[in-house]
Every structure is written in structure tokens, then in C-alpha cells.
Design a protein around this motif. Structure first.
Motif, mmCIF file in Angstrom:
data_model
loop_
_atom_site.group_PDB
_atom_site.id
_atom_site.type_symbol
_atom_site.label_atom_id
_atom_site.label_comp_id
_atom_site.label_asym_id
_atom_site.label_seq_id
_atom_site.Cartn_x
_atom_site.Cartn_y
_atom_site.Cartn_z
ATOM 1 N N GLU A 70 0.823 -1.211 0.000
ATOM 2 C CA GLU A 70 0.000 0.000 0.000
ATOM 3 C C GLU A 70 0.856 1.259 0.000
ATOM 4 O OE1 GLU A 70 -2.703 -0.288 3.211
ATOM 5 O OE2 GLU A 70 -3.836 -1.911 2.267
ATOM 6 N N VAL A 71 1.982 1.211 0.723
ATOM 7 C CA VAL A 71 2.870 2.376 0.745
ATOM 8 C C VAL A 71 3.420 2.633 -0.648
ATOM 9 C CG1 VAL A 71 5.116 3.168 1.539
ATOM 10 C CG2 VAL A 71 3.486 2.271 3.174
ATOM 11 N N LEU A 72 3.869 1.551 -1.326
ATOM 12 C CA LEU A 72 4.397 1.709 -2.681
ATOM 13 C C LEU A 72 3.306 2.220 -3.626
ATOM 14 C CD1 LEU A 72 6.631 -1.456 -2.900
ATOM 15 C CD2 LEU A 72 7.404 0.893 -3.058
ATOM 16 N N TYR A 73 2.120 1.664 -3.484
ATOM 17 C CA TYR A 73 0.988 2.091 -4.305
ATOM 18 C C TYR A 73 0.718 3.579 -4.080
ATOM 19 C CZ TYR A 73 -3.842 2.228 -6.038
ATOM 20 O OH TYR A 73 -4.986 2.529 -6.710
ATOM 21 N N PHE A 75 2.574 5.887 -2.743
ATOM 22 C CA PHE A 75 3.710 6.728 -3.120
ATOM 23 C C PHE A 75 3.712 6.994 -4.625
ATOM 24 C CE2 PHE A 75 8.164 6.808 -4.591
ATOM 25 C CZ PHE A 75 8.603 7.940 -3.939
ATOM 26 N N THR A 76 3.561 5.902 -5.405
ATOM 27 C CA THR A 76 3.601 6.042 -6.861
ATOM 28 C C THR A 76 2.383 6.814 -7.360
ATOM 29 O OG1 THR A 76 4.589 3.863 -6.812
ATOM 30 C CG2 THR A 76 4.070 4.749 -8.958
ATOM 31 N N TYR A 77 1.236 6.496 -6.789
ATOM 32 C CA TYR A 77 -0.006 7.160 -7.224
ATOM 33 C C TYR A 77 0.104 8.664 -7.011
ATOM 34 C CZ TYR A 77 -5.003 7.595 -8.042
ATOM 35 O OH TYR A 77 -6.232 7.910 -8.566
ATOM 36 N N LYS A 78 0.609 9.043 -5.848
ATOM 37 C CA LYS A 78 0.729 10.461 -5.516
ATOM 38 C C LYS A 78 1.737 11.134 -6.434
ATOM 39 C CE LYS A 78 1.243 13.302 -1.346
ATOM 40 N NZ LYS A 78 1.212 14.450 -2.183
ATOM 41 N N MET A 79 2.817 10.411 -6.747
ATOM 42 C CA MET A 79 3.830 10.961 -7.636
ATOM 43 C C MET A 79 3.223 11.239 -9.011
ATOM 44 S SD MET A 79 7.524 9.339 -8.488
ATOM 45 C CE MET A 79 7.023 7.934 -9.457
ATOM 46 N N VAL A 80 2.476 10.280 -9.546
ATOM 47 C CA VAL A 80 1.861 10.464 -10.867
ATOM 48 C C VAL A 80 0.895 11.632 -10.823
ATOM 49 C CG1 VAL A 80 0.363 9.402 -12.582
ATOM 50 C CG2 VAL A 80 2.129 8.042 -11.492
ATOM 51 N N GLU A 81 0.082 11.661 -9.775
ATOM 52 C CA GLU A 81 -0.931 12.708 -9.664
ATOM 53 C C GLU A 81 -0.290 14.089 -9.505
ATOM 54 O OE1 GLU A 81 -3.525 12.342 -6.318
ATOM 55 O OE2 GLU A 81 -5.301 12.671 -7.561
ATOM 56 N N VAL B 51 -9.202 -1.721 -1.055
ATOM 57 C CA VAL B 51 -8.930 -1.761 0.390
ATOM 58 C C VAL B 51 -8.688 -0.356 0.916
ATOM 59 C CG1 VAL B 51 -7.249 -2.481 2.112
ATOM 60 C CG2 VAL B 51 -8.053 -4.113 0.418
ATOM 61 N N MET B 52 -7.924 0.428 0.152
ATOM 62 C CA MET B 52 -7.580 1.762 0.641
ATOM 63 C C MET B 52 -8.810 2.668 0.681
ATOM 64 S SD MET B 52 -3.839 2.245 -1.074
ATOM 65 C CE MET B 52 -3.245 3.752 -0.354
ATOM 66 N N SER B 53 -9.676 2.552 -0.351
ATOM 67 C CA SER B 53 -10.852 3.431 -0.327
ATOM 68 C C SER B 53 -11.829 2.973 0.755
ATOM 69 C CB SER B 53 -11.528 3.463 -1.699
ATOM 70 O OG SER B 53 -12.103 2.207 -1.969
#
Lengths: 248, 173
Positions: A70-73, A75-81, B51-53
Motif C-alpha cells: 500500500e505504501v508503494l501504491y 507513493f507512486t499514485y501520488k507521484m503520478v498525480e 482496500v484503501m478506499s
């Protein structure tokens, strides 16, 4: 990989990068199962283990493995956004695939006796060219000829713009080269240096120094592995932003 | 890197530049990337996003519930404070009433006691006066008797009337 032959030292720091078939000694055809295949498969298995089996609990309060995913997800998601904007989020799976592949390959390559797939220019060039072509095609599809504004620096004085356009054009086409060589070169150099020091470790007098140096460089390479994966990814995201919003 | 004289087992320079292995690497890389992409985009990423949402939703709900409970707690506290103030006022009122009542009773009792004491004092004074009068009588009688005895002892017949008159005269003097 240094052996003492006839009292002399022989260094083969690059032998670790040789692509060889796993099950036979024959030539390497395009379909041959090689050590490259093995370590690419291990990367796939590791990524699957972390993201699929790690999150199989679907827990609201995550387990440790699920947290890492989840941290990797996140982190990457925020970077793209943040870097490329909200409309770039639909490319997130591609970028995440790239990032995770490079990250896992870099770290798997640091295991002793392993094979560093990302140290090969063939691999990094494919990655970089895939990004280059995707971004270029996407740029023209999304913006039409407006994508060419990327090379026309409208904030510069008019007289300078043609010159800047040439420079921008050259830098644009150099992108895949620097993009791929930065990653491949870093990984290869680090691994080769470690092997050279390992060769020196065969000489009793300097072996303590050599072993300590290997330890230090290994630590450095741990850093490089992560940083290079991140750099490759963030550059991809920056290029993606250029494709989506070409105006300077 | 290695100097030019050193060669790898294949006899080429850098294994990275051994173009014979490129098709192999590129083929397997493509296979791996496609596999990773499908694993991530079909299974892992939707699951993690879900899960996160879901967690975000749970957190939001919990925060809202907490906010509501907080509001309720504040209301309850207010009601409690009001009840406390009322009770305190009531208590003060009761205390004041009781005090006044006690004061009244006390004053009444004191009055009664004062009256009793006064009555008793008057009675005692009367008794003392009586006793005093009695004592005077007794003294008179004793004086008469004594005088009679003295006179008879001296050999003369005492005249009762004269003695009484004499004693009375003495007693006045």
C-alpha cells in the motif's frame, strides 16, 4: 570472480553479466530459457508475492506485507498525480509496472550469485524506448500538432526560439538514450566494482580492506538500486506530463 | 571497467554489447512486463485501491460517528451542569428554609426558657422571703424562750406579755 592462476590475479568483473542458457550449452536463441529468463521470472514472482499474496487479506488494518504494498501504491499514485496531473492517473498501472519491475530487478540483482537484468542495456533500452514511443504517440494523439509547442518555447524572445527549438528537439531525442544508459550504467558499474574488489580479496594482505570496501559499496548499491528505479520512474512521469500538457 | 585485453568467456567485450543475446533478453523482458502488468492491473491494483478506499470510508464514517458522539457528550454535559446548578439552588433554598425554621424554634424555645427561668426565680424569691420571715419568727420564739428561761433561772416569774413586748421592741431596734 577472481581466480589465482599461476600466481597471478585474473579479474572477470563482467562475467556476471553473461547471458547463458540455463539447461543447455547451445547458442542463445530468442526463445532460449536463460539466466535472464530465470531472474525476470523471479522478479515477477516477487512482485506477485508482495502485491497479490501480501494483500490477500484485504484487511482494513493491514498486515505488514500489505502495508508495504500500500505504501508503494500510494507513493507512486501520488507521484503520478502530483507531477503529471489528474488526467495522468489512468496511466498509473503502466508506470507502476515499470517502477516495480525496475525496483525489484535492481534489488534482486544485488543478491549474491544473482543476475542483474537491469544492468543490460538491451533491457533498459527497451524500457526507455517503450516510454519514448508511448509518450511521443500519446502527445500527438492528445494534442495533435499542438504537441510541437513543446519545442517552441513561447516564453523566450522570438529571435531565440528557433535555436531553442533545435536544442529542445535534440534533447527530446536524447531522452531515451540517457534514460536507458543512466539505469543500465549505474547498475552495471556498481556490480562490476564489487567484483573487482572481490578479486582483490584473494590477496591476503589487502583482503580486509577489500572486504570492507565491498561492504561499503554494497551499502551504496542498495541506495543506488532504489534511487535509480525512482529516477527512471519520475522521468517517465515527467515525460508523460510533457505529452499531456506540452505547453511550457 | 575491464581493460580491452580482458575478455569474457564468450570472447566478446562487454556482455551488454553482445548483440546475439538481445533478441532473447527483449523477448523475455516483454513477456515478463506483460505478465507483471496483468498481475498488477487485473488483480493487485484494484484490490489495493479497494482496500484503501474502503479504509478511507471506514475512517470517515468513524470520524463522523465520533463527532456525533462528541456532540452528544457535550449535550449530556450541559444537561448535567444544568441539573447540578438546579440541585445546588434547591439545596441552598432548603438550607435557608431549614435555618430560618431552626432559628424560629430556637427563639421560641429561648423565650419559653426565659419565661420559665423568670417564674422559677420569682418562686425562689418568694420561698426565700418566706424562709426569711420564718427565720425572724423563729428568732423571736427562740429569743422569748431564752429570755423566759433566763428569767426563770434568775428566779423571777416571767410575764409572758412583758417578755414578748420587750423582745419585739429589741427586735425592731
Amino acid at each position: 570472480m577472481a581466480t589465482e592462476n599461476d600466481g597471478g590475479l585474473e579479474f572477470h568483473p563482467l562475467d556476471q553479466f553473461i547471458v547463458k542458457p540455463l539447461f543447455s550449452d547451445g547458442p542463445v536463441h530468442w526463445y532460449t530459457v536463460t539466466n535472464v529468463t530465470l531472474w525476470l521470472a523471479i522478479a515477477l514472482v516477487a512482485i506477485t508475492a508482495l502485491f497479490v499474496f501480501g494483500s490477500r487479506g484485504r484487511a482494513i488494518v493491514p498486515s505488514r506485507t500489505q502495508s508495504i504494498g500500500e505504501v508503494l501504491y500510494g507513493f507512486t499514485y501520488k507521484m503520478v498525480e502530483d507531477v503529471a496531473g489528474k488526467d495522468a492517473v489512468k496511466f498509473f498501472p503502466y508506470i507502476f509496472t515499470l517502477f516495480m519491475f525496475i525496483l525489484f530487478s535492481n534489488y534482486l540483482g544485488l543478491l549474491p550469485m544473482s543476475f542483474a537484468t537491469t544492468s543490460h542495456i538491451a533491457v533498459t533500452a527497451v524500457l526507455a524506448l517503450a516510454v519514448f514511443f508511448t509518450v511521443t504517440i500519446l502527445g500527438f494523439v492528445k494534442n495533435g500538432t499542438g504537441f510541437l509547442k513543446l519545442f517552441w518555447v513561447s516564453s523566450a524572445p522570438l529571435a531565440l526560439r528557433p535555436i531553442l527549438a533545435i536544442i529542445e528537439l535534440i534533447s527530446y531525442f536524447v531522452r531515451p538514450v540517457s534514460h536507458s544508459i543512466r539505469l543500465g550504467g549505474n547498475i552495471m558499474a556498481g556490480h562490476a566494482v564489487m567484483k573487482v574488489f572481490a578479486g582483490f580479496a584473494a590477496i591476503a594482505a589487502i583482503s580486509p580492506v577489500a572486504v570492507l570496501s565491498i561492504t561499503a559499496i554494497y551499502g551504496l548499491e542498495m541506495l543506488v538500486a532504489g534511487v535509480q528505479a525512482y529516477v527512471f520512474t519520475i522521468l517517465t512521469v515527467v515525460y508523460l506530463r510533457d505529452a499531456l500538457h506540452p505547453a511550457h | 571497467m575491464a581493460s580491452g585485453t580482458e575478455t569474457t568467456a564468450d570472447g566478446a567485450g562487454m556482455p551488454q554489447l553482445d548483440f546475439a543475446t538481445f533478441p532473447n533478453q527483449i523477448f523475455w523482458l516483454a513477456v515478463t512486463l506483460v505478465a507483471i502488468y496483468f498481475v498488477l492491473s487485473r488483480i493487485a491494483l484494484p484490490r489495493i485501491a479497494g482496500v484503501m478506499s474502503e479504509r478511507q470510508g471506514t475512517i470517515t464514517n468513524d470520524i463522523a460517528a465520533a463527532e456525533e458522539l462528541k456532540l452528544k457528550a457535550r449535550e449530556a454535559e450541559e444537561a448535567y451542569n444544568q441539573a447540578l446548578a438546579e440541585a445546588r439552588a434547591e439545596a441552598q433554598k432548603i438550607a435557608a428554609e431549614t435555618k430560618a425554621e431552626i432559628q424560629g424554634e430556637l427563639a421560641k424555645a429561648q423565650e419559653k426558657a426565659d419565661a420559665e427561668i423568670a417564674a422559677k426565680a420569682a418562686e425562689s424569691e418568694k420561698a426565700i422571703a418566706e424562709i426569711r420571715a420564718g427565720a425572724v419568727e423563729s428568732v423571736k420564739a427562740v429569743a422569748k424562750d431564752t429570755t423566759k428561761e433566763i428569767l426563770s433561772a434568775m428566779g423571777s416569774k416571767a410575764d409572758a406579755k412583758a417578755v414578748t413586748a420587750a423582745v419585739n421592741a429589741r427586735m425592731k431596734g
